[in-house]
Design a protein around this motif. Sequence first.
Motif: not given
Lengths: 271, 437
Positions: B3-8, B93-96
């Motif tokens: 699971i990944l989160v890419l953002g700003l 886990g950090e993405a969650v």
Amino acid sequence: MDIILHKISLLMYAFATVGFLLYLGHQKEFLSRAGSWLTGIGFVVQSLFLVVRGVKAGHHPISNLFEALNFFAWSIVCAYFILQYRFRIKVLGALVLPIAIVLMTISLTLDTTIAPLIPALQSNWLGIHTTLAFLGNAFFVVAFAGSVLYLVQERQLKNRHLGSLFHRLPSLDVLDRLQYRSLTIGFPLMTFGIITGAIWGASAWGSYWSWDPKETWSLITWFIYAALLHARLTIGWRGRKAAWLSIVGFGAILFTFLGVNLILGGLHSYN
Amino acid sequence: MEILVLGLNHKSAPLHIREKVAFPENEIAGPLRAVNSLDGIKENLIVSTCNRVEIVLAAEDKGAVEVLKEFLAEHHGVDRGELDPHLYLHIGGEAVRHLYRVASGLDSLVLGEPQILGQVKDAFEYARDAGTLGLILNRLLKKTFSVAKSVRTDTGIARSAVSVSYAAVELAKKIFGETEGRTAMIIGAGEMGELALKHLVSSGIKEVFVANRTFEKAVALAQQFGGSAIKYEDLLDQLLITDIVISSTGAPHVIIHADDIRKLMGRRKYQPMFFIDIAVPRDIDAAVNDIDNAYLYNVDDLQAVVADNVKGREKEAEKAEAMVGKEVATFQKWVSSLQVVPTIVALRGKMERIRAAETEKALGRLPHLSDKDRQQVKALTTAIVNKILHRPQAVLKEASHTEDAGLYLEVTRKMFDLPDTPEEGAENNGNERTQKD
């Protein structure tokens, strides 16, 4: 058997109080719900206790101070439920239940045996008179609790210092209305309590009024609440002053109930 | 699967960058599908608001990020050099945790603000309609909503007002209960006063009176609020039927005196009054607060209330972070239970150990066999194990892409008595693996 029921209901009220107090601290919904359920269970058990006592004795369970204290505690919880149905003030139980608990705990130190009723009191009026008087006073006790909460909340708003209780207590308006509603239910009950007492007195002793200490103090209490209700209805008294007067009234109730029995004696003492 | 989160967000990127990278709500289906067709990306969801863009992925591995960045730059016509420094990446886990924090308002400009949850819910629906959600993100988002909800109800993070105008409404509610049926008056004009009045009106105030030294101004403002303009000379009389007074005139002296209010109170039958004095210098005599059932707050008092509330929210945020942390661990456990490979490895390992042990035992009882025969026996047992395991392995691999993956894996582990958490995957995923690039 009946004493066990007494202890179970006392325990339930104690747990319920813990629930309400924890709710005050943690604001978890389930704590206040648990508190309400425990209070309900305690109330049912206590009702059962009074029924058992009544059946065993063959008369309204109010023949000694032990029973009177418990009947009063029961009346207070009853009044609490009736008012809660309308107002749903989640923190109210944290203040009302301890009062019932104190009364019930004091009662445990007293003689718990079922005493035979002296002939003068053997009458249907006993149940009617005491139920009306006790319930009336019970509503005043809830009014007292509402008044205390009102004063706490009012202090925070006036001092512009909004402590952690600020968000947990309801609005001044709700607390003031709780007090008013309690008075409008409690006052007629107490009035009829006194009237039925007078009628009973006339038939039992031949006089409507005999200035027995409890009668005198009940009258004083009645006047305090009559004045409060009058001031509210005519000049629109409300808020802080009304709250303080209702607290004075509570003091009078306590004295009428305990002080008179323990210090002054008279026809209404449970000896 | 990762699971990944890419953002700003507002912290990592200035407005002119956020503007460029934002996805318009009504045409988000296209980008969603485009992202899903990128190499290595199995599922995705895009949260795009004025304060943030978050792209949540379930991807085969971290490699998908590079492809996604390329896509973002191309789609929005931004240089990688301009875009990359503002992007953050959270993994596993950090993405969650990041998603939980965003939805709970813990990552918002105003701590605990409620709108972001609605925006994440919208994003979920767009992605669902576009068909870019699968097993993992479906579950992750549902969990996110329930975490955000319990943070809201079980902590005080969203309880108290954090702006002066809302603080005024909050105080009014604690004095009057419901503000419905009450009346409010605004004296003078001013942004903060009008904002407070606006909030009061939307919380159900029955009637609004507007007073101003210049009557025309009063009329204009009254129109705006659907209230009635009153003559400045009639102000005091009008206070008789006014519950909430907002005052923000430029008058150099006090315009409402305590004595006037004291006289008024009896005629009002002691109905409470709430005075909000936003003017500097003050419009309302400070002694008004000493009158029973009258409550006076000036601008400093309101700001102090707000400051207290902000502190309160920060304290509650610590509780919220702890709750989020616990939930992250739970979700990680579920994700790692989906890891097919470790289970297959464990299964093969176990079979191999049994095979080796039993073969050794049997060969020990057959000392007359030649080396060649021994080799033959070993090859035979290995072939049997492989043949037997072939089908289960295939089934597990297929099942890993379905709703039932967890069930298949659990049954397998139970039947063959394999350890509950496969050693690979579970350990690493929970660790801090946030990186900013």
